[in-house]
Structures are given as C-alpha cells and as structure tokens.
Design a protein around this motif. Structure first.
Motif, PDB file in Angstrom:
ATOM      1  N   LEU A 119      -4.177   4.294  -3.432  1.00 10.97           N
ATOM      2  CA  LEU A 119      -4.360   3.238  -4.653  1.00 10.97           C
ATOM      3  C   LEU A 119      -5.729   3.233  -4.196  1.00 10.97           C
ATOM      4  O   LEU A 119      -6.565   3.467  -3.605  1.00 10.97           O
ATOM      5  CB  LEU A 119      -4.161   1.788  -3.755  1.00 10.97           C
ATOM      6  CG  LEU A 119      -2.622   0.967  -4.078  1.00 10.97           C
ATOM      7  CD1 LEU A 119      -3.016  -0.305  -3.850  1.00 10.97           C
ATOM      8  CD2 LEU A 119      -2.427   0.940  -5.572  1.00 10.97           C
TER       9      LEU A 119
ATOM     10  N   HIS B  11       0.694  -1.625   0.038  1.00  8.85           N
ATOM     11  CA  HIS B  11      -0.015  -0.377   0.041  1.00  8.85           C
ATOM     12  C   HIS B  11       1.049   1.476  -0.225  1.00  8.85           C
ATOM     13  O   HIS B  11       1.845   0.992   1.034  1.00  8.85           O
ATOM     14  CB  HIS B  11      -0.722  -0.258   0.767  1.00  8.85           C
ATOM     15  CG  HIS B  11      -1.912  -1.446   1.424  1.00  8.85           C
ATOM     16  ND1 HIS B  11      -2.906  -1.945   0.868  1.00  8.85           N
ATOM     17  CD2 HIS B  11      -1.587  -2.264   2.808  1.00  8.85           C
ATOM     18  CE1 HIS B  11      -3.670  -2.323   1.397  1.00  8.85           C
ATOM     19  NE2 HIS B  11      -2.767  -3.309   1.852  1.00  8.85           N
TER      20      HIS B  11
ATOM     21  N   HIS C 188      -9.336   1.559  -2.877  1.00  5.89           N
ATOM     22  CA  HIS C 188      -8.503   1.194  -1.283  1.00  5.89           C
ATOM     23  C   HIS C 188      -8.967   2.316  -0.723  1.00  5.89           C
ATOM     24  O   HIS C 188      -9.725   2.700   0.543  1.00  5.89           O
ATOM     25  CB  HIS C 188      -7.260   0.868  -1.655  1.00  5.89           C
ATOM     26  CG  HIS C 188      -6.587  -0.717  -1.907  1.00  5.89           C
ATOM     27  ND1 HIS C 188      -5.237  -1.297  -1.239  1.00  5.89           N
ATOM     28  CD2 HIS C 188      -7.286  -0.966  -2.595  1.00  5.89           C
ATOM     29  CE1 HIS C 188      -5.341  -2.286  -2.105  1.00  5.89           C
ATOM     30  NE2 HIS C 188      -6.460  -2.356  -2.561  1.00  5.89           N
TER      31      HIS C 188
ATOM     32  N   CYS D 298      -4.883   5.817   1.394  1.00  2.00           N
ATOM     33  CA  CYS D 298      -3.389   4.633   0.851  1.00  2.00           C
ATOM     34  C   CYS D 298      -3.908   5.247  -0.470  1.00  2.00           C
ATOM     35  O   CYS D 298      -5.078   5.822  -0.728  1.00  2.00           O
ATOM     36  CB  CYS D 298      -4.411   2.939   0.880  1.00  2.00           C
ATOM     37  SG  CYS D 298      -3.875   2.091  -0.657  1.00  2.00           S
TER      38      CYS D 298
ATOM     39  N   MET E 295      -9.771   3.289   3.205  1.00  8.88           N
ATOM     40  CA  MET E 295      -8.839   3.497   3.699  1.00  8.88           C
ATOM     41  C   MET E 295      -8.395   4.810   3.452  1.00  8.88           C
ATOM     42  O   MET E 295      -6.865   5.223   3.203  1.00  8.88           O
ATOM     43  CB  MET E 295      -7.614   2.817   2.430  1.00  8.88           C
ATOM     44  CG  MET E 295      -6.887   1.395   3.540  1.00  8.88           C
ATOM     45  SD  MET E 295      -6.334   0.327   2.025  1.00  8.88           S
ATOM     46  CE  MET E 295      -5.118  -0.451   4.084  1.00  8.88           C
TER      47      MET E 295
HETATM   48 CU   LIG Z   1      -4.047   0.075  -0.224  1.00  2.14          CU
END
Ligand SMILES: [Cu+2]
Length: 614
Positions: free
Chosen positions: A557, A506, A560, A555, A565
């Motif tokens: 991403l 991550h 995510h 995070c 997240m």
């Molecule tokens: Cu992540």
C-alpha cells in the motif's frame, strides 16, 4: 487557451489522447479500438521515457506521470532467459526509477532508490540490463516518492523459453488501478492529519480503541451493546476510498466500457495485475467460472473459483471459457466496497455487460480486531501482554495469543491479542458470498518447490500501525528509525512469520526472492512475491536466501510504505568479501557474519529474535 499549436505539441508529447484509446498501447485498447487479444513478444530492447502527460479519466482531464506518454505504460514482453536492455529516460525535474516487480534480477537492477541503486536523476538515462530465469505475468512501476499513484506503472510479461503450460486461444492483460485527481501528496497529508478523512461514517475502530484505553479492554469488550452498535466504516478497511478514487481497468473507467472479445468455446487467458497504489480488489465475472492457473507469475495447479481477492501488487492468471454468446461483466470491486470498475467481455464490440450493484460494505469482526476469544477462555487474556505461551514455532497453529516483544509506543495503537491462521479464508468480506471464493490454502505450485529443506530458523515480524496518526511500520519501527537491515544468510532456508497487529489488510512484498507460502505440509507450496495478510492474521512463508544483496521488504500500500512500513533485507554472502555486496546509504553497513552467526541446517535453531534489530 488551447491553441492548435499547443494541441499538436501536447499530442506529440504523447499524453493528450492517452485514455481516449487512440494513443493507448495496443494491449490496453478496447475491442472497438482494435484489440483482438493476441500479442507476441515485443523484443528485447526497450526505450521507456518517463514524463508528464495529460490524461483523460472518466471524461475529465488530469495530470499524470507516464511511461512513453500513456497510462498504463507499454507492455514489456520478452522471452525467458533472454538478455534485455531497458533504457529509461527521465524527462522529469525529479528523480525517478523503475522496479521490475517480481523479477529475479541482480539487486543493482532492482530499481529501488536508496536500497539497490541511487535512482535516476532528472534529465538522465539509466540502462537496466538483465536476463531473468522465469516467465509469467508481472508488472513494473516507480519506486520513487508517490509517482506510482500518478500513473507510473505498466504490465510486463515473460513468455516461457519452452512450451507454455497454459494453453489459450487469446489473452488479455487486465491492469487494475486507482486514479485520483487530487495530488497524492495532498492525499497523504490529509490522511496524516485525519486518517478518517475519506470516510463518512461516525464510529471507527479508533473510537473502539480509545474506549478500550480509557475504560479498559474488559468493559469495552463485554459492552455488547456498544459493540453491536459499532459498525465499522470503510476507512477501517481502506484508507483511501472511492470518495477520491476512480478505479480503472487498463486506464479505463467504467463509463468507457473497455471491452475484450471472445468466440464461443475459446479458452481466454486473463492476466490480472493489481497495479493500484492503495486498493485491494475483489475480482469476479458473474456467471462465468474462472480457473486460476498462475499466481504472482508462477504456474499453479488449476483451481476453479468464482471470485478472488487480489492484493496490491499481486497477479493472477485465469482461464475462462464462455460458451454462451452474451456479454459478461469483468468486475473489480474495492475491498471496502466503496466503488468498483466494470469492463465487458463479449462476443463482439459494442455490447455493454450489465454491471452488478455494489455489495454491502463488509463489517469487521472480533476476529479482525485480534480479539477472537471463541477458542480461548478469558483467563488467558491475562497472559496477553508478553505472556509465555509457546508459539509452537514450526507448527501450523490456529490461534496464538500475543507474546512477541516488539516496540510499543505512539506508533503502535493495537496488538492482535489473539492471532489466527486465516490462510483458509478468502479475504475480508468474501467469507459469506453465495459462490466460491479463492483461498490461499487452495493454491499449489504446478511444479515441486525447488528447495524443500526444513527452515533452519524462524523470524517473526509484526505489521504495526497507529491508525489515528497514520503511522505504519514493521515491529513498531518505521523505516527512518530502523538501525539496520534484516539479515538473511546466503543459501539458508528460513521461515518468516508475519503477524498483523492492525485491523487492515496489508499486501507484503519481498524483493529479489520468491517465497513458499506455508499453506500445508506440502512440497508444492504456492510461490509468491507478495502475500496479502489479513487483520490479526498470523502466517508464514519459507524462503531460500539465494540472491545476495539488499532487497526492499515492504507493505505495497503506497502510503503505508511512504509512512515507513518498509525495511531492508540484506542477504549476506556466505564467504565474506566474495560478492558485490556494498553498503548503502541510510543503513549501517552490514557486518559480515561471524561463524556462530551462520545457522547450520544440521541444527535447527528456531529463533524469534530479529537479527539486526537490536
Ligand atoms: Cu500496509
């Protein structure tokens, strides 16, 4: 039917020829479209129009959300310390935003809807104004919904006020990204339904965890036969793979043969930006060593390498000095090795570098699963559930058994039972390449860290998830369920320790502050805005809370973050009421700290509790 009038109208809107090169901004064009790799500051006032465009990617037409009609967007380049004005016009029917990734701006200019400002409403204009105290290679992108996946990103370069510590004869910006013809909301919905949707192999980490739940970790762990048979699938490394992504360099797929030119013996600076939504890349130029001179925009002591892993949102500046007049391949390979994008660095336009073959996908190990028992006896497994072993909070530890008291439940399908320091590892799949691969532990800031106080306290944050249900969070609590921000106190120095309880890598980004990555006991720690945390890794950064306000922490991403997240870090002013801090929607108003809440640097109190989480 495409009539001439429609064609003109679309072309006038700026998008139709976007990726064909004709209308791409100069910085993103190929050498055969006139890019010579020499750019100047482009001004201190910019008009950026967010809109819909058709783009051509790899010979196929798709719909994008673009800035000024191109994918990627224009290069914003100005000089350190100058006040810039950025008028962002939203022509969409939905809210948008621009976040200036890595720039130290006042928090209400940071561009995160719901955290630092309300967002930019449809058919309206928002004006950003700021002066930044830094220089280097950065980028900008939407922080609204999933727009970033649709093309809403571009490079941002700030030239130093004085002499540039990095000398180069010419330079290129390489914006790496991932493109999909599937609508990102559909991609996300499919991941929610079946996290392995973009994976075509049978046995997954989820299967292993199910076995462990049903049979107990002991039998599963010792079942070497099944372990050996468990070949990790790309999905366990990347959620979204080349089965749906086309990887791009400067908006160009491999077939476009995007080309940068050089003269033999020149120092060529490459400013490499990972502007992907979901793809961590391995970057290399076979046959040509790279000297890393900056990380996340800030200069580092030059270090020569042959390959590096670049997390989403990270940037690296490298110098290359090709002496042989032949084409070199610029290779960005996805971390799961399901695909890559290749461009050419050549002495003249028209040459095509030979693309290397895709390498074997990496295989996850016990270490990645938080089960590296090699340095521990199995007896200590008994202590894995909230045992009492000391973390040695302020020490660099190699392996640490799990003892953090974060929430378990449906959102958490795994804990790293053995957390390891992986700061001296180059990243998943690069451990055994037959050449040099960059490790964070090699990085040293070019200049001494501005704040060398020992941290007054430490907070520990776990990166958590349930891969099968596609739930992602910090400490088992997704953003929509978080009850308050993570509290930093103005001017305090604190250590943040991240523990990755998942088997995925991550890239974690803190807005508003650079942090000093704890790579060694040195006052030249590399200063970063994003750190890529490996599976089961335990790492720390020290940060000075010098910018009051509310800052996103998440995070990078995209899916995510979208799944939760993410949290908010509130830097509270030392003197209540003395600043512009305002409560924001979706979070409890931050409570001014009482006297005893304010840690003093005289009495270090390592504190593993998370303020604001209880
Ligand atoms: Cu992540």
């Amino acid at each position: 039917m495409l009539t001439r009038r429609n064609l003109l109208r679309t072309a006038a809107a700026g998008g139709f020829f976007a990726a064909s090169g004709a209308l791409l901004p100069a910085w993103a064009r190929s050498a055969n479209a006139g890019n010579k790799g020499i750019f100047e500051v482009s001004g201190n006032a910019f008009d950026l129009t967010i809109g819909h465009s058709n783009v051509e990617i790899g010979g196929r037409s798709g719909h994008a959300i673009t800035i000024n009609g191109t994918l990627p967007g224009p290069l914003i380049r100005f000089r350190e310390g100058e006040k810039v004005t950025l008028n962002v016009h939203n022509t969409l029917d939905e809210d948008t935003s621009i976040h200036w990734h890595g720039l130290l701006v006042p928090f209400h200019m940071d561009g995160v809807p719901g955290v630092s400002f309300p967002g930019i409403k449809p058919k309206s204009t928002f004006t950003y104004e700021f002066a930044v105290p830094q220089s280097g290679t950065y980028w900008y992108h939407s922080h609204s919904g999933l727009q970033e996946q649709l093309g809403h990103y571009g490079p941002l370069i700030i030239d130093p006020a004085g002499a540039d510590p990095v000398e180069a004869d010419r330079e290129y910006v390489l914006v790496l990204s991932d493109w999909t013809f599937e609508h990102p909301h559909k991609v996300f919905a499919r991941l929610k339904k079946d996290a392995a949707v973009y994976n075509f192999q049978q046995r997954t980490a989820g299967d292993f965890l199910r076995d462990a739940r049903e049979n107990g970790i002991g039998p599963t762990f010792t079942d070497r036969a099944s372990w050996g048979a468990m070949r990790m699938s790309p999905t366990d490394i990347s959620d979204v793979t080349a089965s749906v992504y086309t990887y791009l360099i400067n908006g160009h797929a491999t077939d476009d043969n995007w080309t940068a030119i050089f003269n033999s013996g020149e120092r060529v600076r490459l400013r490499i930006i990972n502007a992907s939504a979901m793809t961590i890349f391995n970057f290399r130029i076979p046959g040509l060593p790279m000297t890393v001179v900056a990380a996340d925009g800030l200069p580092v002591q030059p270090v020569e390498t042959d390959e590096f892993q670049i997390g989403v949102a990270e940037t690296y500046d490298v110098i290359v000095s090709p002496t042989r007049a032949r084409p070199f391949a610029l290779v960005a390979e996805s971390i799961d090795r399901s695909g890559q994008v290749v461009a050419t660095l050549a002495p003249e336009a028209g040459l095509v570098a030979t693309a290397p073959l895709l390498r074997e996908p990496p295989v996850l190990t016990h270490r990645d699963m938080g089960m590296d028992m090699s340095s521990m006896d199995h007896g200590s497994m008994a202590g894995m559930d909230h045992g009492s072993m000391d973390h040695g909070a302020m020490a660099m530890t190699d392996t640490v058994p799990q003892s953090h008291d974060h929430r378990m439940g449906v959102g958490v399908d795994n804990v790293a039972m053995v957390q390891v320091s992986r700061i001296d590892e180059p990243g998943l799949g690069l451990e055994s390449v037959p050449h040099r691969a960059l490790r964070y532990s090699q990085l040293r800031s070019l200049t001494p860290n501005p704040d060398t106080r020992a941290p007054g306290r430490e907070i520990e944050i776990h990166l958590t998830g349930n891969m099968e249900r596609y739930m992602w969070s910090f400490d088992g609590v997704k953003l929509s369920e978080v009850t308050g921000p993570i509290i930093f106190h103005e001017s305090e120095r604190l250590r943040v320790t991240l523990v990755n309880d998942t088997m995925m890598t991550h890239p974690i980004h803190l807005h508003g502050m650079f942090f000093d990555l704890v790579v060694a006991d040195t006052d030249h720690k590399p200063r970063k805005h994003t750190v890529t945390v490996k599976p089961a890794e335990r790492l720390s950064f020290d940060v000075t809370a010098d910018h009051v306000g509310d800052w996103a922490f998440h995070c990078h991403l995209l899916f995510h973050m979208h799944a939760g997240m993410m949290q908010v870090v509130s830097v509270l002013p030392r003197v209540a009421g003395a600043t512009t801090h305002t409560p924001h929607k979706g979070h409890e108003p931050a409570v001014p700290p009482s006297e005893e809440d304010i840690p003093t640097t005289e009495t270090p109190t390592p504190d593993r509790q998370h303020e604001g989480h209880h």
